[in-house]
Design a protein around this motif. Structure first.
Motif, PDB file in Angstrom:
ATOM      1  N   PHE A  32      -8.731   1.276  -2.951  1.00  0.00           N
ATOM      2  CA  PHE A  32      -8.405   2.702  -3.016  1.00  0.00           C
ATOM      3  C   PHE A  32      -9.237   3.432  -1.972  1.00  0.00           C
ATOM      4  O   PHE A  32     -10.384   3.061  -1.705  1.00  0.00           O
ATOM      5  N   ARG A  71       0.836  -1.202   0.000  1.00  0.00           N
ATOM      6  CA  ARG A  71       0.000   0.000   0.000  1.00  0.00           C
ATOM      7  C   ARG A  71       0.873   1.255   0.000  1.00  0.00           C
ATOM      8  O   ARG A  71       1.904   1.308   0.680  1.00  0.00           O
ATOM      9  N   THR A 105     -14.229   4.505   0.169  1.00  0.00           N
ATOM     10  CA  THR A 105     -13.377   3.358  -0.149  1.00  0.00           C
ATOM     11  C   THR A 105     -13.910   2.621  -1.368  1.00  0.00           C
ATOM     12  O   THR A 105     -15.123   2.468  -1.533  1.00  0.00           O
ATOM     13  N   GLY A 139      -3.677   3.713  -2.026  1.00  0.00           N
ATOM     14  CA  GLY A 139      -3.926   2.665  -3.004  1.00  0.00           C
ATOM     15  C   GLY A 139      -3.203   1.400  -2.588  1.00  0.00           C
ATOM     16  O   GLY A 139      -2.068   1.465  -2.091  1.00  0.00           O
ATOM     17  N   THR A 144      -7.546  -4.880  -5.641  1.00  0.00           N
ATOM     18  CA  THR A 144      -7.076  -3.522  -5.414  1.00  0.00           C
ATOM     19  C   THR A 144      -8.017  -2.830  -4.437  1.00  0.00           C
ATOM     20  O   THR A 144      -9.221  -3.132  -4.397  1.00  0.00           O
TER      21      THR A 144
END
Length: 311
Positions: free
Chosen positions: A215, A165, A233, A181, A213
């Motif tokens: 973010f 991250r 999120t 991210g 993934t």
């Protein structure tokens, strides 16, 4: 001012990121604060999740054979300041799931131990504020003998994973904005059957899990006594397939979720080292995912493991 009181606010954000890497329902990973060298933060966190609607692919529906799907998560964790720029963290959750209708029964047990190494790579004054950049390497190892092929009542995915991250934070006075991210690499899992169907037939008990993934964007207010922040999120698996009509979810489904949330923290000045936190989040949009409403609360205590000779 008492040193412990000054540092209590550094505990929570780093700890709950270990839960957050598993799904959107688990609070936030936006806090860019670090616990100082030779301090330890012990934490107990309770989270309640529930949903009665979910997305079957992109089609939102309910299932009267399930009713409301819920889970209770009891987690213990710790955060140790190896240095002022490096933190070591762990978290172990105990999860219990349930449904309000139908014949299915929930699971309960220890899920995965989460470990993390957090490094503050950059801390610089930029303009009128302070800019920091963090790199976090984390991993999950299943510790419970639970069955992942029992969604939506499985307590976890039973997959070993490693994640990287990047977190960027900018603070002016007591107000901040942050973005993060994450990329998650997940191992195959073993299920309790010799064949299964996704978009084709697989004659094996091994399931290839899609990577993920995450973010996050957050903004809010920080002080030594009270913190408040809002979060947004986005979680997405890289690949996978949709739940077929009127079928159960499968571990390698394509799962997506966008959630909005809030976190509040209060630090007791009369009891140095003690902090309470509470908050929640709500899934606004998803794919092969429940429209989850989450609420959580935690107690944290920071203390010095040993005195720094420089003090």
């Amino acid at each position: 001012m008492n040193t412990t009181l000054q540092y209590i606010r550094y505990c929570i954000g780093a700890l709950v990121l270990l839960l957050a890497g598993q799904s959107v329902k688990a609070q936030t990973e936006s806090d860019a604060l670090m616990i100082p060298k030779n301090y330890f933060c012990a934490a107990g966190i309770y989270t309640h999740n529930s949903w009665d609607h979910y997305w079957e692919g992109t089609f939102k529906r309910e299932n009267l054979n399930l009713g409301t799907v819920s889970s209770n998560v009891f987690a213990l964790g710790g955060n140790y300041g190896l240095s002022n720029r490096i933190n070591l963290l762990f978290m172990v959750p105990y999860v219990k799931t349930n449904v309000s209708a139908g014949t299915l029964r929930g699971q309960q047990g220890f899920q995965d131990i989460s470990l993390a190494f957090k490094w503050m790579a950059v801390k610089e004054e930029v303009g009128t504020g302070l800019l920091s950049l963090h790199a976090i390497v984390s991993g999950n190892i299943p510790v419970g003998n639970y069955q992942a092929d029992y969604l939506p009542l499985a307590i976890g995915m039973s997959s070993k994973s490693i994640a990287l991250r990047g977190l960027l934070n900018y603070q002016v006075g007591r107000f901040f904005v942050a973005g993060a991210g994450q990329y998650v690499r997940r191992d195959n899992i073993t299920i309790d059957r010799d064949s299964y169907y996704t978009t084709g037939m697989h004659y094996t008990n091994q399931v290839a899990m899609p990577n993920m993934t995450n973010f996050l964007f957050s903004t809010g207010y920080r002080s030594l006594k009270f913190n408040a922040e809002a979060t947004l999120t986005r979680m997405n698996t890289i690949g996978g397939f949709d739940i077929t009509k009127n079928n159960m979810p499968f571990p390698s489904n394509n799962m997506e979720a966008t959630a909005a949330g809030a976190i509040f923290k209060y630090m007791f000045q009369s009891i140095p080292g003690l902090e309470f936190t509470a908050g929640g989040n709500y899934v606004l949009k998803g794919r092969n995912y429940g429209q989850n409403l989450s609420a959580f609360g935690g107690v944290y205590y920071v203390f010095a493991v040993k005195k720094d000779k420089s003090e």
